[in-house]
Design a protein around this motif. Sequence first.
Motif, mmCIF file in Angstrom:
data_model
loop_
_atom_site.group_PDB
_atom_site.id
_atom_site.type_symbol
_atom_site.label_atom_id
_atom_site.label_comp_id
_atom_site.label_asym_id
_atom_site.label_seq_id
_atom_site.Cartn_x
_atom_site.Cartn_y
_atom_site.Cartn_z
ATOM 1 N N ASP A 52 -0.819 -1.106 -4.611
ATOM 2 C CA ASP A 52 -2.042 -0.301 -4.619
ATOM 3 C C ASP A 52 -1.636 1.099 -4.172
ATOM 4 O O ASP A 52 -1.282 1.309 -3.017
ATOM 5 C CB ASP A 52 -3.050 -0.923 -3.645
ATOM 6 N N ILE B 11 -5.946 -1.781 7.171
ATOM 7 C CA ILE B 11 -4.906 -2.560 6.483
ATOM 8 C C ILE B 11 -4.184 -3.467 7.476
ATOM 9 O O ILE B 11 -3.972 -4.659 7.218
ATOM 10 C CB ILE B 11 -3.898 -1.624 5.784
ATOM 11 N N ASN C 274 -5.710 6.121 1.066
ATOM 12 C CA ASN C 274 -5.693 4.980 1.979
ATOM 13 C C ASN C 274 -4.949 5.307 3.273
ATOM 14 O O ASN C 274 -4.929 4.481 4.183
ATOM 15 C CB ASN C 274 -5.069 3.752 1.308
ATOM 16 N N PHE D 9 0.837 -1.192 0.000
ATOM 17 C CA PHE D 9 0.000 0.000 0.000
ATOM 18 C C PHE D 9 0.878 1.251 0.000
ATOM 19 O O PHE D 9 1.608 1.507 0.962
ATOM 20 C CB PHE D 9 -0.928 -0.006 1.212
#
Length: 512
Positions: A356, A368, A361, A273
């Motif tokens: 990603d 996560i 996020n 991420f």
Amino acid sequence: MRQALELQQAGRLSEVEELCHRVLARTRNHPLALYILGTLGLDFDDELAIEYLSRAAAQEPNNPFYQLTLGEAWSKVGDYPPAIKHLQRSCELKPRLVEAHCCLGQAYARFDRGEMSLLSYGKALDLDRDHPLARTGIARALINLGRMDEAAAYLNENIARRVSMAQSYNILVGLRKFSSEPPELASILNELGNSAISAAEAHDLDFAAGKVLNDLGRYDEAMDHFLTARAFKVRDFDIDACRKRVDALISLFDPKLLAAMESYGDPSEAPVFVLGMPRSGTTLTEQICSSHPDAQGAGELTKLGRMAAAIGLKLGSTEAFQQTIRSMSTQQSQALAKDYLSNMALYASDASRTIDKMPHNFELVGLIAMIFPKARIIHCERDAIDNCVSCFISNLQHGHSYSYDLKTLGLYHREYDRLMSHWKAVLPRRIFDNRYEDMISDQEGQSRRLIDHLGLPWVDACLRFFDRGGSVRTLSRWQVRQPIYTSSVKRWKHYESKIQPLIEALGDLADI
């Protein structure tokens, strides 16, 4: 239903909704009632809209307009495989429906299927040479593929034929950096003097003028145009609601909760991420990482945010989200992880790391950590003033209304910083800080640290990220095709006299 359609045209939407529900109370799967409710739900609750539209399309699978709107809805939430399926069906059912070919081209482009995107836009242009969506869409698709000269030819033709003129100027000036004044600048300024242009056209033209003037070092003039462009936007971002949301996330994901959930989720190390503020270097970071043969970039996936919204994380209220997280079982966390991994597999092959790079996020680091205890998290950070100025002068799309006003942008950055400080405190060693300025000053050293964080062996290809083929689908697409450059460091000083509201709002985060 006739009455509902008339009321919808008149903008009396609450009455339309009530009528449709009355119809559904009598006929549970009335297709037109479902379709209208789906169209009403778009922008308010996209997931509910998709549910209604899916039911309508299931009742009348051969209705091309139901398939088109359902495909558009899937595309809007960033889930492109189902979008493509329904848009393809719409094109099959009504081959001369130009909008369906345009929407399919856009979905292919966002799904990193550049050549398929060009084919779809080409079919749209065969049907209507002057269709604005087709003409700007094919130019964007060519830009994503790095075919800048071909894109410029389309854009110049658009301008000559006055098809999406303002938007075409805005796209055209983003294709390169100007070292001398181009003839386009005089044309753009002349268009801005035309009282007949719309507010939307003036917005795009001001951004285009600002971009050229900024390249030329005429910074005061450039910022005047950016300020004027931003004044056209509705400034409706609720900073108080944002603060409450950050408070709720910090209160929810405390060390006790995270420790209790260490065994939750899926142990996969595949997801990576990359997150942070927009314009903080997320695209550059993804390009460096995905230059490794064992890593692949998936772009800005919306899945994690949609999952969070589905379990109650809304801007106005977080109570449902907090309750769901606190009561979540191991099996439920594993189901969430499985859902995310299934979606991610649509965008990547079997690479051992899939990136990603959805910037926002950063709000979901706690989620996560809960569903992927071994996933790598890379936090892209940048000088606060530089980062905010870049957001302000970039034409960020839907979902970034905090960037329309300098003061609000500074206050929002403070909330982002407060939340990231919390994540780093409660998740030590899980988050790698990839500072933009460190990448600029020591590209190889920082790139090596980045790849090491991924748990991968070093390869020299990561230093030549700009040589990679394929699409780049963000505002950074021109920059990331170039070697690393230093001109963006402390760039804010060029605008210092005009950005005082931002500097004041940032407070102690402003490194003056």
